[in-house]
Scaffold this motif. Structure first.
Motif, short mmCIF file in Angstrom:
data_model
loop_
_atom_site.label_atom_id
_atom_site.label_comp_id
_atom_site.label_asym_id
_atom_site.label_seq_id
_atom_site.Cartn_x
_atom_site.Cartn_y
_atom_site.Cartn_z
N GLY A 21 0.80 -1.21 0.00
CA GLY A 21 0.00 0.00 0.00
C GLY A 21 0.84 1.27 0.00
N THR A 53 -2.43 -2.75 6.92
CA THR A 53 -3.87 -2.53 6.87
C THR A 53 -4.15 -1.17 6.24
OG1 THR A 53 -3.96 -1.43 9.02
CG2 THR A 53 -4.14 -3.85 9.00
N PRO A 54 -5.37 -0.92 5.73
CA PRO A 54 -5.69 0.41 5.21
C PRO A 54 -5.47 1.51 6.24
CG PRO A 54 -7.37 -1.16 4.54
CD PRO A 54 -6.48 -1.88 5.52
N THR A 67 -1.80 2.21 6.37
CA THR A 67 -1.41 2.92 5.15
C THR A 67 -1.81 4.38 5.23
OG1 THR A 67 -1.64 0.91 3.82
CG2 THR A 67 -1.72 3.01 2.65
N GLN A 101 -6.08 -1.93 -1.19
CA GLN A 101 -5.73 -2.99 -0.26
C GLN A 101 -6.42 -4.29 -0.61
OE1 GLN A 101 -3.40 -2.29 2.26
NE2 GLN A 101 -3.29 -4.53 2.28
#
Length: 284
Positions: free
Chosen positions: A53, A232-233, A236, A262
């Motif tokens: 990411g 994880t988002p 990121t 993601q």
């Protein structure tokens, strides 16, 4: 102890890297595995992608790995994949937003209960940048349909050959593997006049490291060992905010972009040669 003072850095104009303990820890874990794979491959030209990411540390870890390969007798080059969208960053961001908005607008316009008054709400949301905000979908049912259709339209564009010039990157990889000594590489800054090409000497380069969100995309050809930097988002987004390279990094629309990215990255994880977490743990 390894000397981190003379790093091989990526070729994205104006990009700056900041090496931290997390980058060093992850590169320390990944490098011995990669070195073993490179030696076992028997190939004279190897392409490694470091992907994940946005803001997860691809530039830093790509630089660390390249420098460590050089210290072990392998000439290395770090190619920054962010040079290869068709549009400069600001224009690409606008195109992403346009895809989302047109997809959402078309969906509600074709719905059975369409009301012209909805357009005022949509246009006001465009002006304030709130059309991707989940709170608006909770307030207006038609905006929920708008956002879902917008996500679908955005997903059909994001990380695809419509957005990215994978063909050019594939040709670069092919030339590298065929042993061409001089290869023209693209450079793309943040303004239209900062788009240009530069001839690079690859005569002594054995390892090409591509640091790129799309480094394990199915449209990318010729990568020998994809390395997935998992995050994880939420992690990121935290990275993007701390880096503060672009405006609106914490907007609802950016959250949707990161969520889609993601999801696509996670789908590609099964074909990664190595997957490593934020704290340096190998993920099987």
């Amino acid at each position: 102890m390894f000397d981190y003072s003379k790093l091989i850095t990526g070729d994205m104009p104006g990009d700056k890297i900041q090496i931290g303990d997390s980058h060093i820890k992850r590169s320390d874990t990944v490098f011995p595995i990669l070195l073993k794979k490179v030696k076992a491959s028997g190939k004279t030209k190897i392409v490694i992608s470091v992907y994940g990411g946005s803001g997860v540390g691809k530039s830093e870890i790509g630089s660390l790995l390249a420098t460590r390969f050089r210290s072990n007798g392998y000439g290395a080059y770090v190619l920054s994949g962010d040079n290869y969208p068709y549009r400069i960053p600001a224009e690409n961001d606008r195109e992403r937003e346009n895809r989302f908005r047109y997809g959402g607008l078309s969906a509600i316009a074709e719905s059975d209960g369409f009301c012209s008054d909805w357009m005022d709400i949509v246009h006001d949301a465009w002006l304030s940048g709130a059309d991707a905000d989940p709170e608006l979908a909770e307030k207006y049912e038609f905006m929920r349909d708008y956002q879902e259709a917008g996500k679908t339209a955005l997903s059909a564009f994001l990380c695809t050959p419509e957005e990215i010039d994978f063909g050019l990157v594939n040709r670069i990889i092919k030339k590298f593997k065929h042993g061409e000594k001089q290869i023209s590489l693209k450079r793309m800054g943040r303004a239209p006049e900062e788009l240009y090409f530069e001839s690079v000497d690859f005569s002594s380069t054995k390892i090409l490291i591509i640091e790129w969100t799309h480094g394990n995309n199915s449209a990318l050809e010729g990568v020998d060992f994809p390395v997935f930097l998992y995050s994880t988002p939420e992690q990121t987004l935290e990275h993007r905010i701390s880096r503060a390279r672009d405006k609106g990094v914490d907007s609802p629309f950016t959250s949707i972009v990161l969520e889609i990215e993601q999801q696509k990255l996670n789908e590609q994880a099964q074909t990664a040669s190595i997957t490593i977490g934020k704290d340096g743990e190998l993920i099987v």
